[in-house]
Design a protein around this motif. Sequence first.
Motif, PDB file in Angstrom:
ATOM      1  N   ARG A   1      68.429  42.186  13.685  1.00 54.40           N
ATOM      2  CA  ARG A   1      67.469  42.230  14.784  1.00 54.40           C
ATOM      3  C   ARG A   1      68.108  42.927  15.981  1.00 54.40           C
ATOM      4  O   ARG A   1      69.309  42.781  16.243  1.00 54.40           O
ATOM      5  CB  ARG A   1      67.028  40.820  15.174  1.00 54.40           C
ATOM      6  CG  ARG A   1      66.213  40.116  14.098  1.00 54.40           C
ATOM      7  CD  ARG A   1      65.838  38.716  14.543  1.00 54.40           C
ATOM      8  NE  ARG A   1      64.838  38.769  15.604  1.00 54.40           N
ATOM      9  CZ  ARG A   1      63.556  38.445  15.432  1.00 54.40           C
ATOM     10  NH1 ARG A   1      63.131  38.065  14.243  1.00 54.40           N
ATOM     11  NH2 ARG A   1      62.708  38.505  16.429  1.00 54.40           N
ATOM     12  N   LEU A   2      67.290  43.668  16.722  1.00 56.81           N
ATOM     13  CA  LEU A   2      67.803  44.355  17.905  1.00 56.81           C
ATOM     14  C   LEU A   2      67.981  43.352  19.040  1.00 56.81           C
ATOM     15  O   LEU A   2      67.041  42.615  19.369  1.00 56.81           O
ATOM     16  CB  LEU A   2      66.831  45.446  18.344  1.00 56.81           C
ATOM     17  CG  LEU A   2      66.550  46.571  17.347  1.00 56.81           C
ATOM     18  CD1 LEU A   2      65.604  47.587  17.960  1.00 56.81           C
ATOM     19  CD2 LEU A   2      67.842  47.239  16.916  1.00 56.81           C
ATOM     20  N   PRO A   3      69.152  43.305  19.656  1.00 62.54           N
ATOM     21  CA  PRO A   3      69.325  42.432  20.810  1.00 62.54           C
ATOM     22  C   PRO A   3      68.335  42.795  21.917  1.00 62.54           C
ATOM     23  O   PRO A   3      68.033  43.973  22.144  1.00 62.54           O
ATOM     24  CB  PRO A   3      70.766  42.710  21.245  1.00 62.54           C
ATOM     25  CG  PRO A   3      71.446  43.232  20.014  1.00 62.54           C
ATOM     26  CD  PRO A   3      70.397  44.015  19.278  1.00 62.54           C
ATOM     27  N   VAL A   4      67.813  41.778  22.609  1.00 63.58           N
ATOM     28  CA  VAL A   4      66.864  41.990  23.702  1.00 63.58           C
ATOM     29  C   VAL A   4      67.646  42.002  25.016  1.00 63.58           C
ATOM     30  O   VAL A   4      68.440  41.099  25.288  1.00 63.58           O
ATOM     31  CB  VAL A   4      65.785  40.893  23.721  1.00 63.58           C
ATOM     32  CG1 VAL A   4      64.895  41.035  24.954  1.00 63.58           C
ATOM     33  CG2 VAL A   4      64.948  40.967  22.446  1.00 63.58           C
ATOM     34  N   PHE A   5      67.421  43.024  25.824  1.00 66.74           N
ATOM     35  CA  PHE A   5      68.133  43.150  27.094  1.00 66.74           C
ATOM     36  C   PHE A   5      67.574  42.149  28.110  1.00 66.74           C
ATOM     37  O   PHE A   5      66.355  42.013  28.255  1.00 66.74           O
ATOM     38  CB  PHE A   5      68.004  44.572  27.646  1.00 66.74           C
ATOM     39  CG  PHE A   5      68.555  45.612  26.721  1.00 66.74           C
ATOM     40  CD1 PHE A   5      69.928  45.748  26.546  1.00 66.74           C
ATOM     41  CD2 PHE A   5      67.717  46.460  26.005  1.00 66.74           C
ATOM     42  CE1 PHE A   5      70.447  46.704  25.675  1.00 66.74           C
ATOM     43  CE2 PHE A   5      68.225  47.416  25.142  1.00 66.74           C
ATOM     44  CZ  PHE A   5      69.593  47.538  24.979  1.00 66.74           C
TER      45      PHE A   5
END
Length: 288
Positions: free
Chosen positions: A211-215
């Motif tokens: 999963r793409l890390p959320v900023f």
Amino acid sequence: MSTIYKSENGASAIRQRYQELLRSWPVPAEHVRVPTREGETFVVVSGPQDAPPVLLLHGSGANTTMWRGDIGSWATHFRTYAVDMTGEPGASAPTRPPLDSDRLASWLDDVLEGLGLTTISIVATSLGGWVALDYAIRRPGRVTRLALLCPGGIGAQKLGWLPKALLLRLFGRRGLRRTARIVTGLDTPVTEQALDEVVLIFTQFKPRTERLPVFPDDALRGLTMPMLVIVGARDVMFDSAGTAERVRRCVPNATVHVLPEVGHAILGQTDVVSKFLLDEHANRTPSQ
């Protein structure tokens, strides 16, 4: 055989198609290979040498050729650098730096150094949008403008499409095509060729699965450069409404467009992006 492909024959088919598409690049281009700490990176360079530089970052399961429909316009006004991201089905090294580290930013440092660039504008989509955001957050003084299409890392990543995709696997290539339609939103006769490219790649390519890390909000608030964000309201990969809301709330100098009948694959925005890149407000110096 690189581990990013399912078979050597499949990898060869993807490479062959990639070379065919490169030969149809609509404007004169240079092919540059840049050594980096993550391996060799392939870049297609077009446009006048003295024009403002624009870096192009594609999405997952794609390569530089996704910009063929845009480059004729953009290379008129800019020196464009279409980068094959590492670990994707292009001509760069197969390495995949972890997303929860600074290695992708360091990789882009090496790319820019190899190209002789100090500051840049970036146009990016999906995973490339995540990489562009990560770089702009870590290196704000180097990024003058950001144009992002369906970027990862802002709105939540959706997984609701996954069970149907797993079921469709049972139907072989026909099921894969149905899955590609669901994921990309490419479901009109005009987009059949683009869909064909997606199906060819994902038949034999193994994409990133993390999963793409959320900023966080604070990181987004530090993005003071002019920023354009375009999302599709029918995107099944990312929460477009959440992306639009967070950008409007957190990014001080952002313009957001929500396209109501568009999914994850956003096409036909060449002129919108050109106008943004050419806008006089984009010439402001970003905060250091």
